[in-house]
Structure formats: C-alpha cells, structure tokens
Design an enzyme around this catalytic site. Structure first.
Site, PDB file in Angstrom:
ATOM      1  N   HIS C 196      50.661  35.202 -15.987  1.00  0.00           N
ATOM      2  CA  HIS C 196      51.268  36.309 -15.257  1.00  0.00           C
ATOM      3  C   HIS C 196      52.671  36.054 -14.751  1.00  0.00           C
ATOM      4  O   HIS C 196      53.352  36.995 -14.339  1.00  0.00           O
ATOM      5  CB  HIS C 196      50.355  36.723 -14.104  1.00  0.00           C
ATOM      6  CG  HIS C 196      49.045  37.269 -14.587  1.00  0.00           C
ATOM      7  ND1 HIS C 196      48.951  38.425 -15.340  1.00  0.00           N
ATOM      8  CD2 HIS C 196      47.769  36.806 -14.466  1.00  0.00           C
ATOM      9  CE1 HIS C 196      47.692  38.652 -15.638  1.00  0.00           C
ATOM     10  NE2 HIS C 196      46.942  37.692 -15.129  1.00  0.00           N
ATOM     11  N   CYS C 237      38.929  37.012 -14.480  1.00  0.00           N
ATOM     12  CA  CYS C 237      40.015  36.190 -15.001  1.00  0.00           C
ATOM     13  C   CYS C 237      39.592  34.736 -15.052  1.00  0.00           C
ATOM     14  O   CYS C 237      39.816  34.032 -16.045  1.00  0.00           O
ATOM     15  CB  CYS C 237      41.264  36.330 -14.122  1.00  0.00           C
ATOM     16  SG  CYS C 237      42.276  37.765 -14.521  1.00  0.00           S
TER      17      CYS C 237
END
Lengths: 109, 140, 276
Positions: C196, C237
């Site tokens: 990310h 995740c």
C-alpha cells in the site's frame, strides 16, 4: 417468511404528460441461488425473488422473470411513459410465497 | 507399413478432433436449448438489440448489464457458462417506452452473456458479449 | 537516506509500469468529495493521498455516485431500523437518547480516539451504550447489526475530511500502529507498506492495488455483497499474507486503525463506499 426484505424505489414525483421517466427499483433479498453448500456439504436450497412487476394505473410497464443469476438485492432500472397522474404499483414475488409491494404516486401536469 | 502408419496418424488426428467436438462445454448447449425454447428455433437477426456489459468484471457477484431493443416485446438474457444459463426475462408492457432495462447479474466465470429479443413483428434478435470475470489478488 | 532512495527509485520503476489511478472526480449526488489530497507531513514516502475509489473499474466507481445505485445503502437503511429499535433490559432504543442520528456528524472523522486512557473505535462506543445504558448484549465487531450501525453513523460524516488526533494521549497508540504498519508478517513475509505504500497503483493479479485507505469504511464489497468493517478487512489482508491475524476489536487492530486513519488525513469520509 424471508426476513429483512425491503423494497426501495426511485420515481420522480412530477413530470409532464407523455414524458418518459426513469425508474429504479431495489429489493433487499439474499437471492439464495441453490448452488451453495453449507458447512456439512449439504446444498442450501434455492430461495429467490422470482418475479417483479411494475404497473401504472393498472397498465403493465414491465414484468420480469428472475432466475438465481440475478445478484443479491435485485436491482432494475427501466423507463415508463406516463400519460396522466396516477400511481405506480411495484410487486415482487418470493419463491416462498411471500409477496412484497410498494406504491408511488406521480403528478403529471 | 508407412501407409498404415500414415493412416493410423490420420485416424488418430481425426478421432482427437472428433473427441474435442464431443467435449464442447456442456453448458454451451444448455444455453442453446434455452434459446431454442424462447425462439421456437426461428432465425436470429442482429443489429436491433443492444447488450451492454463490462469487458472485465472485477467480481462475478455483481455484473451490471443493460439490454435495449426498441420495438421488442420481450428480451431474455442467458449466461452460457453459468450452472443454469437463464438469467432473466424482461417482458415489456404498453407503457414501457424504450424497451430497455438494466440489472445486475451473477457470472460464475468468464463467459458469454447472450440476449435474445422477441420483436413486435414476431422476429428475433440476438446480441452477445464476452465478459472476463477476474479474481483479484487481494481476496481478503 | 539509502532506504528512501531505494523506495523512490522503485516507486519510479513501478509508476512507469503501473495502471495509474485515474483522475476522475468523485461526484456523489452532485457533491464533489475530496478524494485526492496532499499527504500529511508525517508520511515521508507518499506525496499525494488517493481514495480507494480511484483504483476501481469504471463500473464499480459508478455504483458509488448515486445513493440509490449504491448497494451499501440497503444496509444503512437497516441501520436506521436498528437505531429506532428497542433492545435490552432498559427498554430503550438508540433513539431514546440520541434523538437525531444526524447529530453524529463529525464523529466518524475523529475515530479512533482516546477516552479515559484507552483507545476506542466506533464499535466500542456502540457496545458501550448497548451494554451500559441499554442493558443489551454487545454486538460482535463485524456482525451485520454492527456494520449497519457504524455504517449509519459514519454516513452522517460523509463528505467531511478525516481528522484523527495523533498527538498527546494518542501518540503512544499511533506509534504502535505505525510500527505494525511497517512490520513484515506471515509466510509471505510482507508488511502493509510493501503493497500500500511501495506499490499502490500496480496490479496484483487482477486487482489494482490502492493505498489501503479506510475513509470509506464500513465499505460495501462486491466480493461478499455486504458492509465490511475495518478490522474484518485487516484480518483478511493478514490471512492473505498467511499470517495469523490479530483479533478484531483488539489493541493491535485499533492502533493500526488509528495510524491508517491518520494516513488518510484530509480525504473525505465516503461511508458507505463501494469497493471490490
């Protein structure tokens, strides 16, 4: 009795005679397809909305036959020609026999 | 011996070809059956029915599609790779102006979405769209 | 300096091969939401913040622009029902004390926050009311009831910029969250930042990696056709990295939630957003 099943519709409140208006409808329904299996491997039986009808002042606008391939929370967008003021009547039919309805008025000038 | 080997090879090739014909996805013929049911076997024209579907569907759960066929009485939608090919049938009433509808459908994998329209004059139209259904890397 | 240089170079390399996020405007029901903002100063490696909305396909983006089309709104409706429903031994509903749910505008932008020395998330506040004032059972962190309620309350702040407090009493939780963000875990040995921060904009299989913002949570995911809480997404995740996930509602995820919320400072709340 399927729980938590709620219809929502979006219809303009006013229009001019002969106008074509856009209508959106949604009903919160799981649409259990009959393809899924539970933790024990048993097939979860099909349980869906199988038909959706929209009428205006008694005249049909659209009549949809739904199969399990329609997504959860069935959504439809379509047009209607409104010749005069009146009321839309929306009906959804559930496999389990339940019928859900909602009505919406429209003023035509 | 050469001749018979050649023949053997030829026979082998044709039998493989035949085998692959025989193993066409069963679903595709299910969809064909449903189309035949809807049309009674009539010929399928093209051009008067528009089917809009995404080229790539990020998730097979909720794939937006639209069918539009001015002059159609009804439109049926099929997905030739789904376990059950029928998706929905839209029957248009008198007050339906554009003979079009949008909805969201489930696709179990990459496949063709097929729309068949029955027109007011009794003829039939077809439109097809291939939709790639992906599974993201971040299922989570 | 070495690490920063490497990150910078790799960012260039990836940027050139990436499907860059688009520059569409997030226009919901005629109102433009801040979906691209300058990054806050505490983020050394990122210049611009992009809402997750920018990384989704055109069809998915379209679903969020209209409140009728937004599939998450069905659950906000359910939240409204829950808000007015009497539950628990005291015979109260949320509405008995909180007359107008609109009064919650602004709350979502400031959570998680410190109260009495503890870091609390919205789910904690809801359960605190339920158990201590309504005499009702606590709701499970990511249950349908809870996400409908946090969705409803979050929705009241829609459009308002995220603005969590990261200093003073919050500092130690924020530091913990930051440490977690950059710590590699699991069989795949990856940290949140590897995807990310270092690789947003790049494709991972068929998914377009975002910055991992949480301004739109609880979010409607096409994947499971329902609202998903922040901690449920963190859990997912971590499972993807083949790590044992932390507990939903536990201290690690709350600290992480605070840190990640601060990485979204200035982005408009989009609850309920629509994502993959």
């Amino acid at each position: 009795m399927a729980s938590g099943v709620k219809p929502r519709v979006k219809v303009p409140k006013k229009s001019s005679a002969g106008d074509v208006i856009t209508i959106k409808t949604l009903i919160s329904h799981k649409m259990e397809s009959g393809q899924r299996k539970d933790g024990d491997g048993n097939v979860i039986p099909r349980s869906i909305i199988n038909r959706f009808v929209a009428d205006f002042n008694g005249e049909n606008v659209i009549d949809v036959t739904l199969e399990p391939a329609i997504s959860t929370n069935p959504y439809f967008q379509f047009d209607a020609m409104v010749p005069e003021s009146g009321e839309f009547h929306f009906t959804w039919y559930d496999d389990d026999g339940d019928v859900y309805e909602t009505k919406k008025k429209i003023t035509v000038s | 011996m050469e001749l018979s080997r050649r023949k053997l090879l030829a026979m082998g090739a044709s039998s493989i070809a035949l085998m692959s014909l025989g193993t066409l996805p069963a679903f595709a013929s299910k969809a064909d059956d449903e189309i035949a049911k809807f049309t009674g076997g009539a010929a399928l024209g093209e051009g008067a029915l528009e089917l809009t579907a995404p080229e790539i569907a990020m998730n097979g759960n909720t794939v937006p599609i639209e069918v539009s066929a001015p002059g159609a009485v009804s439109v049926t939608v099929l997905a030739d790779g789904n376990p059950v090919p029928n998706v929905a049938t839209f029957n248009f009433g008198k007050l339906n102006a554009s003979r079009s509808a949008s909805t969201r459908i489930r696709l179990s994998k990459t496949q063709n979405v097929i729309a068949i329209a029955k027109m007011e004059d009794g003829s039939f139209q077809m439109a097809k769209a291939n939709v790639k259904v992906t599974i993201g890397g971040c299922g989570g | 300096m070495g690490m920063k240089a490497i990150t910078f170079v790799s960012a260039l390399v990836f940027a050139s091969s990436a499907y860059a996020q688009d520059s569409n405007q997030l226009n919901v029901e005629g109102e433009i939401y801040a979906s691209t903002v300058a990054a806050p100063s505490h983020m050394e490696n990122v210049d611009t913040l992009y809402s997750g909305w920018h990384f989704r396909s055109g069809e998915t983006q379209a679903l969020q622009l209209d409140d009728f089309d937004n599939p998450g709104m069905v659950f906000i409706d359910q939240g409204i029902d829950f808000f007015g429903k009497v539950d628990g031994s005291e015979g109260k509903s949320c509405e008995s004390c909180h007359e107008n749910v609109e009064d919650f505008a602004g709350l979502r932008t400031a959570l998680p926050r410190v109260e009495n020395g503890e870091l609390v998330a919205m789910e904690d506040l809801v359960n605190e009311c339920r158990t201590e004032r309504m005499g009702a059972d606590a709701w499970k962190w990511s249950s349908t009831n809870m996400t409908a309620m946090t969705g409803l309350i979050g929705f009241q702040s829609r459009g308002m910029p995220m603005s969590v407090k990261t200093d003073g009493e919050a500092a130690k939780f924020w530091e913990k969250g930051k440490e977690l963000y950059y710590t590699r875990v699991g069989q795949l040995d990856m940290a949140c930042s590897n995807c990310h921060e270092d690789n947003y904009g790049v494709m991972i299989r068929a998914d377009h990696l975002s910055q991992g913002q949480i301004n739109g949570f609880p979010t409607y995911r096409l994947k499971n056709a329902k609202l998903n809480s922040v901690h449920a997404r963190f859990k997912g995740c971590m499972k993807n990295i083949r790590a044992t996930p932390f507990k939903e509602g536990g201290n690690e995820f709350k600290a992480l939630e605070l840190y990640i919320a601060s990485r979204g400072q200035g982005l408009a709340v989009e609850t309920p957003s629509v994502r993959n």
